[in-house]
Design a protein around this motif. Sequence first.
Motif, mmCIF file in Angstrom:
data_model
loop_
_atom_site.group_PDB
_atom_site.id
_atom_site.type_symbol
_atom_site.label_atom_id
_atom_site.label_comp_id
_atom_site.label_asym_id
_atom_site.label_seq_id
_atom_site.Cartn_x
_atom_site.Cartn_y
_atom_site.Cartn_z
ATOM 1 N N THR A 1 0.788 -1.085 0.051
ATOM 2 C CA THR A 1 -0.019 0.018 -0.137
ATOM 3 C C THR A 1 0.769 1.365 0.142
ATOM 4 O OG1 THR A 1 -1.708 -1.091 1.089
ATOM 5 C CG2 THR A 1 -1.684 1.297 1.373
ATOM 6 N N ARG A 2 1.993 1.306 0.841
ATOM 7 C CA ARG A 2 2.926 2.436 0.809
ATOM 8 C C ARG A 2 3.360 2.599 -0.613
ATOM 9 N NH1 ARG A 2 8.309 2.724 4.532
ATOM 10 N NH2 ARG A 2 8.671 5.131 4.106
ATOM 11 N N LEU A 3 3.777 1.719 -1.357
ATOM 12 C CA LEU A 3 4.258 2.042 -2.620
ATOM 13 C C LEU A 3 3.130 2.233 -3.658
ATOM 14 C CD1 LEU A 3 6.363 -1.597 -3.322
ATOM 15 C CD2 LEU A 3 7.205 0.730 -2.809
ATOM 16 N N LYS A 4 1.837 1.958 -3.419
ATOM 17 C CA LYS A 4 0.922 2.106 -4.343
ATOM 18 C C LYS A 4 0.663 3.895 -4.027
ATOM 19 C CE LYS A 4 -1.689 -1.870 -4.787
ATOM 20 N NZ LYS A 4 -2.866 -2.857 -4.657
ATOM 21 N N TYR A 5 0.705 4.428 -2.907
ATOM 22 C CA TYR A 5 0.417 5.714 -2.319
ATOM 23 C C TYR A 5 1.613 6.662 -3.209
ATOM 24 C CZ TYR A 5 -2.996 4.412 0.928
ATOM 25 O OH TYR A 5 -4.315 3.961 1.563
ATOM 26 N N SER B 1 2.810 1.617 -9.857
ATOM 27 C CA SER B 1 1.704 0.787 -10.509
ATOM 28 C C SER B 1 1.876 -0.619 -9.991
ATOM 29 C CB SER B 1 1.582 0.893 -12.080
ATOM 30 O OG SER B 1 2.870 0.431 -12.757
ATOM 31 N N ALA B 2 0.879 -1.219 -10.133
ATOM 32 C CA ALA B 2 0.607 -2.842 -9.924
ATOM 33 C C ALA B 2 1.798 -3.497 -10.761
ATOM 34 C CB ALA B 2 -0.789 -3.178 -9.917
ATOM 35 N N ARG B 3 1.821 -3.107 -12.236
ATOM 36 C CA ARG B 3 2.862 -3.780 -12.835
ATOM 37 C C ARG B 3 4.144 -3.432 -12.387
ATOM 38 N NH1 ARG B 3 5.851 -1.849 -17.105
ATOM 39 N NH2 ARG B 3 4.894 0.318 -16.872
ATOM 40 N N GLN B 4 4.465 -2.599 -12.097
ATOM 41 C CA GLN B 4 5.890 -2.083 -11.349
ATOM 42 C C GLN B 4 6.190 -3.042 -10.301
ATOM 43 O OE1 GLN B 4 5.762 1.962 -11.221
ATOM 44 N NE2 GLN B 4 7.261 2.308 -12.834
ATOM 45 N N ILE B 5 5.145 -3.183 -9.338
ATOM 46 C CA ILE B 5 5.220 -3.908 -8.050
ATOM 47 C C ILE B 5 5.364 -5.361 -8.528
ATOM 48 C CG2 ILE B 5 4.107 -4.831 -5.994
ATOM 49 C CD1 ILE B 5 2.487 -2.054 -5.766
ATOM 50 N N ALA B 6 4.782 -5.749 -9.566
ATOM 51 C CA ALA B 6 4.787 -7.353 -10.015
ATOM 52 C C ALA B 6 6.463 -7.647 -10.490
ATOM 53 C CB ALA B 6 3.614 -7.837 -11.162
ATOM 54 N N GLU B 7 7.004 -6.623 -11.421
ATOM 55 C CA GLU B 7 8.265 -6.681 -11.690
ATOM 56 C C GLU B 7 9.101 -6.482 -10.430
ATOM 57 O OE1 GLU B 7 8.920 -3.520 -14.324
ATOM 58 O OE2 GLU B 7 7.577 -4.257 -16.034
ATOM 59 N N LEU B 8 9.094 -5.846 -9.534
ATOM 60 C CA LEU B 8 9.870 -5.901 -8.204
ATOM 61 C C LEU B 8 9.959 -7.143 -7.500
ATOM 62 C CD1 LEU B 8 11.632 -4.505 -6.161
ATOM 63 C CD2 LEU B 8 9.385 -3.629 -5.015
ATOM 64 N N GLU B 9 8.735 -7.951 -7.382
ATOM 65 C CA GLU B 9 8.473 -9.133 -7.010
ATOM 66 C C GLU B 9 9.231 -10.221 -7.733
ATOM 67 O OE1 GLU B 9 4.645 -10.085 -6.567
ATOM 68 O OE2 GLU B 9 4.063 -8.759 -4.843
ATOM 69 N N LYS C 1 16.071 2.071 -8.834
ATOM 70 C CA LYS C 1 16.683 3.258 -8.340
ATOM 71 C C LYS C 1 15.669 4.404 -8.524
ATOM 72 C CE LYS C 1 20.790 6.376 -9.048
ATOM 73 N NZ LYS C 1 21.686 6.546 -9.666
ATOM 74 N N THR C 2 14.955 4.371 -9.574
ATOM 75 C CA THR C 2 14.190 5.400 -9.905
ATOM 76 C C THR C 2 12.577 4.994 -10.119
ATOM 77 O OG1 THR C 2 14.848 5.158 -12.447
ATOM 78 C CG2 THR C 2 16.038 6.401 -11.375
ATOM 79 N N LEU C 3 11.993 6.114 -10.064
ATOM 80 C CA LEU C 3 10.341 5.952 -10.251
ATOM 81 C C LEU C 3 10.235 6.510 -11.492
ATOM 82 C CD1 LEU C 3 7.615 5.279 -9.227
ATOM 83 C CD2 LEU C 3 7.639 7.498 -8.110
ATOM 84 N N THR C 4 9.420 6.026 -12.361
ATOM 85 C CA THR C 4 8.817 6.505 -13.527
ATOM 86 C C THR C 4 7.457 6.902 -13.496
ATOM 87 O OG1 THR C 4 10.103 5.032 -15.059
ATOM 88 C CG2 THR C 4 8.436 6.088 -16.109
ATOM 89 N N LEU C 5 7.199 8.332 -13.728
ATOM 90 C CA LEU C 5 6.115 8.911 -13.897
ATOM 91 C C LEU C 5 5.325 8.880 -15.308
ATOM 92 C CD1 LEU C 5 6.288 12.016 -11.446
ATOM 93 C CD2 LEU C 5 5.693 9.819 -11.030
ATOM 94 N N TYR C 6 4.101 8.253 -15.235
ATOM 95 C CA TYR C 6 3.359 8.387 -16.660
ATOM 96 C C TYR C 6 2.368 9.372 -16.736
ATOM 97 C CZ TYR C 6 5.935 3.871 -16.997
ATOM 98 O OH TYR C 6 6.901 2.804 -16.757
ATOM 99 N N SER C 7 1.899 9.801 -17.814
ATOM 100 C CA SER C 7 0.909 10.575 -18.392
ATOM 101 C C SER C 7 -0.255 9.957 -18.024
ATOM 102 C CB SER C 7 1.195 11.316 -19.784
ATOM 103 O OG SER C 7 -0.101 12.154 -19.942
ATOM 104 N N PRO C 8 -1.190 10.695 -17.122
ATOM 105 C CA PRO C 8 -2.529 10.303 -16.928
ATOM 106 C C PRO C 8 -3.672 10.351 -17.897
ATOM 107 C CG PRO C 8 -2.221 12.327 -15.758
ATOM 108 C CD PRO C 8 -0.895 12.025 -16.352
ATOM 109 N N TYR C 9 -3.282 11.590 -18.889
ATOM 110 C CA TYR C 9 -4.312 11.926 -20.020
ATOM 111 C C TYR C 9 -3.428 12.188 -21.227
ATOM 112 C CZ TYR C 9 -7.553 12.133 -15.988
ATOM 113 O OH TYR C 9 -8.245 12.043 -14.954
#
Length: 477
Positions: A242-246, A250-258, A265-273
């Motif tokens: 939950t902390r990562l989601k906040y 994304s769920a896809r990135q969490i699955a890749e982490l698992e 090292k980095t977090l990618t921000l994606y365009s919402p629209y």
Amino acid sequence: MSSRSRRILLIFSLIAAMAAGYFAGAGRHVGHEPGAPGETAQPGEKTQYTCGMHPFIIQDEPGLCPICGMRLTPMRPGGEKAAAPAERRIKHWVSPMDPTYVRDAPGQDYMGHDLVAVYEEGSAPGQVLIDPVTVQNMGLRTAPVERRDLNRTIRTVGLVEYEEPRQFAVNSKIDGWVERLYVNETGQFVKKGQPLLDIYSPELVAAQQEYLLALRNRDRLAQSTFAEIAAGGERLLEAARTRLKYWDISARQIAELEKSGQPRKTLTLYSPYSGVVTKKDVVEGMRVMSGVDLLQISDLSRVWVHADIFEFELPWVRPGLSATVELPFAAGPDRVGKITYLYPYVIGETRTTQARIEFENPGLELRPGMYTNVRIAAQPVTDVLAVPNHAVLRSGKRETVFVALGEGRFEPRVVTTGVTDNEGFVQILSGLRVGERVVTSAQFMLDSESKLQEAIQKMLAPEPMETKPEIDLEDLF
């Protein structure tokens, strides 16, 4: 003679002199005004001249009126005592404030004002009586009071602006540094889900490590024979996820982490629209704070046009009316839309209210910031009482028209006006009736004449005598 007696005698002498002067002056003026009834022609009497428009102008020689420039006419010397005028017949009684309130008997109107008599011939109090020849020389014209439909097309300017619900801000929820910027230009088109930038944050790396530890801990405790211990490991893993989601992982990135078992090292921000980057406040290598806007994305598939409506045009405008928008420097047909909203306030700098017109913008021809010409077809006001707009005299406090009664008689009438159309007609809410005729030219001369007659009546009206207390001569000394 004592000093006190001399003072008393002096006071009585002054009073006697003032009384003698008063009666002597009254004897010279009573009954001897030029043209007054009962005046007797004296041999060798000098002819005097006066103005037909301004009878208080009296001169001993012919010439022009110093006010209106008309030629002075000789005054008829008085003859034998004129016969008493015949009694005028009362036609009806009318309210002084509402001419449509007519009664056959005296009384009061609904506002408590005494009704005024209207006579069959002659001019009633407050009317202006002018010789027909003078009326012709003045170039006076009249127009009927009639019922008609009032139409108006409002022409104004508009400004193309973004549709507010389709503007989006992109920011980070953690502190960090921008490692890479994928969108590095203002005006660049982006699609929904396209990567915008990578952020490095020590807090994010620590959170991923905690999640991996919680994942291994859950797998180890899941083999325990105690159900509560196994459930505790599951709860700890869920809290870390939950902390990562906040932090927008994304769920896809969490699955890749698992799957990888290694923190990124980095977090990618994606365009919402999908849209256009209209604001860019970030560069590569920049340190960013949580909550600060980095990019602004606007969807231009729909735009708004804000048209300026002046205050006097507001009665004609309402939501739902059709509006035509023309681009002054662009070829192609005009765009037709509808007014969707009328803002409930006035802009102080322009003293206008804005009307919002919404348009689809598939070809992106309407660009925010463009000026447009706007035509709004107002809904007609049908079957209302109307007169030409230039027949109304506006003094700031009230609006007045002059009603032509015939035979050189004109009556000033206070009216209440409404909207004005494109053809120069104004709506009359009260004060006039169908079939009456109003003056449309030279009414300013009638207005000055009516004010002049009012001033003369006020000067000739006897003022109430104030009761003065008796003065004791002993109090003067």
